[in-house]
Write a protein that holds these residues in place. Structure first.
Motif, mmCIF file in Angstrom:
data_model
loop_
_atom_site.group_PDB
_atom_site.id
_atom_site.type_symbol
_atom_site.label_atom_id
_atom_site.label_comp_id
_atom_site.label_asym_id
_atom_site.label_seq_id
_atom_site.Cartn_x
_atom_site.Cartn_y
_atom_site.Cartn_z
ATOM 1 N N MET A 107 2.342 -0.934 13.529
ATOM 2 C CA MET A 107 3.461 -0.256 13.558
ATOM 3 C C MET A 107 4.235 -0.360 13.981
ATOM 4 O O MET A 107 5.579 -0.600 13.617
ATOM 5 N N LEU A 108 4.364 -0.611 15.533
ATOM 6 C CA LEU A 108 5.159 -0.883 16.174
ATOM 7 C C LEU A 108 5.899 -1.714 15.903
ATOM 8 O O LEU A 108 7.657 -1.512 15.698
ATOM 9 N N TYR A 109 5.615 -2.604 15.793
ATOM 10 C CA TYR A 109 6.574 -4.044 16.267
ATOM 11 C C TYR A 109 6.619 -4.123 14.299
ATOM 12 O O TYR A 109 7.488 -5.183 14.320
ATOM 13 N N ALA A 110 6.183 -3.789 13.292
ATOM 14 C CA ALA A 110 6.100 -3.742 12.109
ATOM 15 C C ALA A 110 7.272 -3.187 12.212
ATOM 16 O O ALA A 110 8.723 -3.296 11.184
ATOM 17 N N ARG A 111 7.803 -1.960 12.574
ATOM 18 C CA ARG A 111 8.768 -1.371 11.400
ATOM 19 C C ARG A 111 9.828 -0.249 13.118
ATOM 20 O O ARG A 111 10.786 0.247 12.668
ATOM 21 N N ASN B 71 -1.074 -2.253 4.417
ATOM 22 C CA ASN B 71 -2.326 -4.231 4.519
ATOM 23 C C ASN B 71 -1.594 -5.099 4.877
ATOM 24 O O ASN B 71 -2.539 -6.406 4.618
ATOM 25 N N ARG B 72 -0.508 -5.515 4.220
ATOM 26 C CA ARG B 72 0.251 -6.316 4.704
ATOM 27 C C ARG B 72 0.230 -6.921 6.227
ATOM 28 O O ARG B 72 -0.505 -8.090 6.918
ATOM 29 N N ILE B 73 -0.397 -6.062 7.292
ATOM 30 C CA ILE B 73 -0.556 -6.302 8.691
ATOM 31 C C ILE B 73 -2.026 -6.960 8.771
ATOM 32 O O ILE B 73 -2.510 -7.771 9.168
ATOM 33 N N LYS B 74 -2.820 -6.006 7.855
ATOM 34 C CA LYS B 74 -4.188 -6.540 8.609
ATOM 35 C C LYS B 74 -4.769 -8.035 7.207
ATOM 36 O O LYS B 74 -5.449 -8.576 7.271
ATOM 37 N N SER B 75 -4.238 -7.953 5.461
ATOM 38 C CA SER B 75 -4.180 -9.008 5.705
ATOM 39 C C SER B 75 -3.745 -10.326 5.774
ATOM 40 O O SER B 75 -4.299 -11.666 5.634
ATOM 41 N N ASN B 76 -3.132 -10.571 7.083
ATOM 42 C CA ASN B 76 -3.132 -11.646 8.068
ATOM 43 C C ASN B 76 -4.045 -11.197 9.105
ATOM 44 O O ASN B 76 -3.628 -12.608 9.739
#
Length: 338
Positions: A266-270, A328-333
């Motif tokens: 989550m840190l890297y995502a947002r 969900n996007r992180i998990k799906s990748n």
């Protein structure tokens, strides 16, 4: 939301920083926290206290910080590992650590508690804390209570708790928010909170949390308290000590001085580029990197480039509005780790 200006706030005074550290993720997060504090808070003069739960009947496995090189890395940075006993929560409700650890801290000395999954990104020693009017993190959403179709509503639910502890409900409300909207009611994230004395704060926090858990008002019959118990009790505790949402610290914490990132993906995502740079900078020295690489999520996210791949999945100017969509996007990748 009205806030006290920094000009009206009291001058900073010495205080201790406390967080929970234990075996596994929290221990390695604690190392990142302490390293970031030492790198970015040059005027901070207090003690850094890592509260460590001890073995006992409420822990099926040893919760103490391991391995030894991690303990050594923390103490080499000037942190002190402080033991505490788990008498009421333990493994079944690990969020209770932040309640039970408080009375292991130095009595009568102002404190700021942070969740271990936090980075210090600015000079914490210069934040204008007023420890006589406690507060906590406002980086939260309306996660509790969950309102049922036929009630009770927010007002009835929250008022029942204030009444149970003899607290004035009306003075806790943010009247700028509409009736029956979650933000009208005093509600915090427990990612940070602070007060004048950890013993007084901790004893009341424990009293309120246990009573809510074991003998809740009837208005809570349909509410889930796991994992929200600490965040249900916390605003009541803060209000009881004369604190609230109006604090100058909110211009600093969860802002330029601290980041409660919660999970590395989550840190890297947002989070901002500056937060990522701060993370990677404090993790880079060889003595710290050697220890951190023992924890697989940090090794892969920070040192092997998986964090950059997570970052590339998102347009920072057009992030999904809901956190679950980000997850969900992180998990799906295939990049989810914790």
């Amino acid at each position: 939301m009205a806030r006290k200006s920094t000009k009206e706030s009291k001058a900073p005074k010495p205080f201790n920083v406390a967080l929970v550290g234990q075996n596994g993720r929290l221990g390695y997060e604690a190392l990142l926290f302490v390293a970031s504090l030492r790198a970015n808070a040059p005027t901070f003069q207090g003690r850094v206290l890592i509260a460590e739960p001890q073995t006992g009947p409420l822990w099926p496995n040893d919760p103490r910080i391991a391995p030894q090189d991690l303990r050594d890395a923390l103490t080499d940075l000037g942190a002190e590992i402080i033991p505490f006993e788990s008498a009421h929560f333990g493994h079944a409700y690990a969020y209770g650590n932040k309640i039970e650890m408080l009375t292991a801290l130095p009595k009568g000395e102002p404190f700021v508690f942070f969740d271990s999954d936090t980075l210090i990104t600015g000079d914490l020693g210069a934040v204008p804390f007023d420890f006589d009017t406690p507060s906590a993190s406002l980086r939260r959403t309306g996660t509790w209570p969950e309102i049922e179709l036929y009630g009770p509503g927010y007002t009835e639910t929250w008022k029942s708790l204030y009444d149970a502890f003899g607290l004035d409900f009306e003075s806790s409300l943010d009247l700028a928010e509409p009736d029956e909207y979650w933000a009208r009611y005093l509600y915090f994230n427990a990612g940070f909170f602070f007060g004048a004395c950890p013993h007084a704060f901790g004893e009341r926090f424990l009293e309120y949390a246990l009573r809510i858990r074991d003998n809740p008002p009837k208005e809570l019959v349909c509410q889930t308290l796991d994992p929200w118990l600490d965040q249900v009790a916390l605003p009541l505790v803060i209000h009881s000590f004369g604190g609230g949402r109006d604090s100058a610290v909110h211009d600093y914490l969860d802002g330029p001085v601290s980041c409660h990132y919660r999970l590395l993906p989550m840190l890297y995502a947002r989070e901002s580029d500056a937060v990522i740079a701060a993370l990677e900078s404090v993790a880079a020295p060889n003595k710290i990197k050697k220890v951190l690489k023992s924890y697989d999520p940090i090794k892969r996210m920070v040192f092997q480039g998986r964090g950059a791949k997570v970052r590339a999945l998102f347009d920072q100017n057009d992030m999904p509005r809901r956190e679950q969509a980000i997850r969900n996007r992180i998990k799906s990748n295939g990049f989810w780790m914790r």
